[in-house]
Design an enzyme around this catalytic site. Sequence first.
Site, PDB file in Angstrom:
ATOM      1  N   ASP A  36      29.835  24.659  36.500  1.00 39.27           N
ATOM      2  CA  ASP A  36      30.146  25.097  35.140  1.00 39.27           C
ATOM      3  C   ASP A  36      29.262  24.325  34.162  1.00 39.27           C
ATOM      4  O   ASP A  36      28.933  23.168  34.403  1.00 39.27           O
ATOM      5  CB  ASP A  36      31.631  24.844  34.827  1.00 39.27           C
ATOM      6  CG  ASP A  36      32.149  25.741  33.708  1.00 39.27           C
ATOM      7  OD1 ASP A  36      32.952  26.649  34.001  1.00 39.27           O
ATOM      8  OD2 ASP A  36      31.729  25.543  32.537  1.00 39.27           O
ATOM      9  N   ASN A  89      30.447  34.246  38.485  1.00 41.56           N
ATOM     10  CA  ASN A  89      31.537  34.543  37.551  1.00 41.56           C
ATOM     11  C   ASN A  89      31.227  34.151  36.103  1.00 41.56           C
ATOM     12  O   ASN A  89      31.797  34.720  35.180  1.00 41.56           O
ATOM     13  CB  ASN A  89      32.792  33.803  38.048  1.00 41.56           C
ATOM     14  CG  ASN A  89      33.896  33.779  37.023  1.00 41.56           C
ATOM     15  OD1 ASN A  89      34.604  34.773  36.834  1.00 41.56           O
ATOM     16  ND2 ASN A  89      34.052  32.653  36.329  1.00 41.56           N
ATOM     17  N   TYR A 153      27.548  42.541  25.704  1.00 38.34           N
ATOM     18  CA  TYR A 153      28.424  42.162  26.823  1.00 38.34           C
ATOM     19  C   TYR A 153      28.587  43.351  27.767  1.00 38.34           C
ATOM     20  O   TYR A 153      28.422  43.218  28.993  1.00 38.34           O
ATOM     21  CB  TYR A 153      29.779  41.709  26.272  1.00 38.34           C
ATOM     22  CG  TYR A 153      30.799  41.395  27.341  1.00 38.34           C
ATOM     23  CD1 TYR A 153      30.745  40.192  28.037  1.00 38.34           C
ATOM     24  CD2 TYR A 153      31.825  42.286  27.656  1.00 38.34           C
ATOM     25  CE1 TYR A 153      31.682  39.889  29.024  1.00 38.34           C
ATOM     26  CE2 TYR A 153      32.764  41.998  28.630  1.00 38.34           C
ATOM     27  CZ  TYR A 153      32.690  40.798  29.313  1.00 38.34           C
ATOM     28  OH  TYR A 153      33.612  40.508  30.289  1.00 38.34           O
ATOM     29  N   LYS A 157      27.481  43.822  31.772  1.00 40.11           N
ATOM     30  CA  LYS A 157      28.451  44.117  32.843  1.00 40.11           C
ATOM     31  C   LYS A 157      28.058  45.394  33.590  1.00 40.11           C
ATOM     32  O   LYS A 157      28.309  45.522  34.792  1.00 40.11           O
ATOM     33  CB  LYS A 157      29.863  44.197  32.261  1.00 40.11           C
ATOM     34  CG  LYS A 157      30.373  42.841  31.749  1.00 40.11           C
ATOM     35  CD  LYS A 157      30.473  41.826  32.879  1.00 40.11           C
ATOM     36  CE  LYS A 157      30.605  40.408  32.433  1.00 40.11           C
ATOM     37  NZ  LYS A 157      30.713  39.435  33.523  1.00 40.11           N
TER      38      LYS A 157
END
Length: 257
Positions: A36, A89, A153, A157
């Site tokens: 992260d 992710n 966004y 995706k």
Amino acid sequence: MRLENRIAVVTGGGAGIGRAIARAFALEGAKVVVADIDGGAAAESVSSIHADGGASVPVTTDVANPSSVQSLVAATLQHYGAVHILMNNAAIQVNKRIEDTEVEEWNRQMATNIGGVFLCSKYFLPHLRATRGAIINMSSVNGTFVEPMCAGYCATKAAILGFTKAIAIDHGWEGIRANAICPGYIDAGLAEGYFLSQPDPAAARAQAGRLHALRRIGKPEEVARLAVFLASDEASFMTGAAVAVDGGFSSGLPPGN
Ligand SMILES: NC(=O)c1ccc[n+]([C@@H]2O[C@H](COP(=O)([O-])OP(=O)(O)OC[C@H]3O[C@@H](n4cnc5c(N)ncnc54)[C@H](O)[C@@H]3O)[C@@H](O)[C@H]2O)c1
């Protein structure tokens, strides 16, 4: 345990859905690298895995940065010696109209959301080939169903769905599987950010629940269960798929909307 003796990397594993997936992988026996950009958040995820008796290490990583991703690969091999599961992710979400979106915001979102999936796939693929491993890419219902104020966004995706199929056809013959997950609204950071960007966040949250056939938004753990399945041998004949975990969101608008 469905992931015993597997090594998994979870990007964006420091919060929300990524943390739930990292915890679920560890509960199924995997050793988990939590990657992260927020090193403190990654360390918190790792602590919670240790508290459950699992094995995990944090690696501060910016998935948008090639040398940072190369360091993640090196750290993974140094700690655990191999990798079987790559869970892409990490993502950010700019909640603005197109004309109000700064060029820097657009570029950062592209570099993180689809660029990060490319970089992690590129640098982990040689090692996934060695283990006939699995890649899971986090898309969204927004990969096919676009909502207001998040054009970039949604574009990232949608791109992830195409990229997932590309990995599947380029590397299936090597035993590598790649699948995408498409969640509906989930009670985690990006949805919260979207609600807060609306004039009445509580009303936006309630309205989001009504968009789902099950009349609520989902929980990170409900996405994590699908990730475990796709990472495991139970999904041995699945590749190139985009799997919804969305409470019926993609089935259409329920009555009352
Ligand atoms: N929350 C939802 O409703 C929802 C719905 C559909 C899909 N998703 C997807 O699920 C994933 C996780 O979403 P979330 O809501 O849990 O988000 P979140 O904001 O709670 O967590 C995202 C994590 O990614 C990390 N991150 C951000 N940029 C990074 C970078 N450059 N490198 C490494 N880490 C980085 C953040 O520090 C954070 O820990 C995203 O891919 C998102 O698009 C979320």
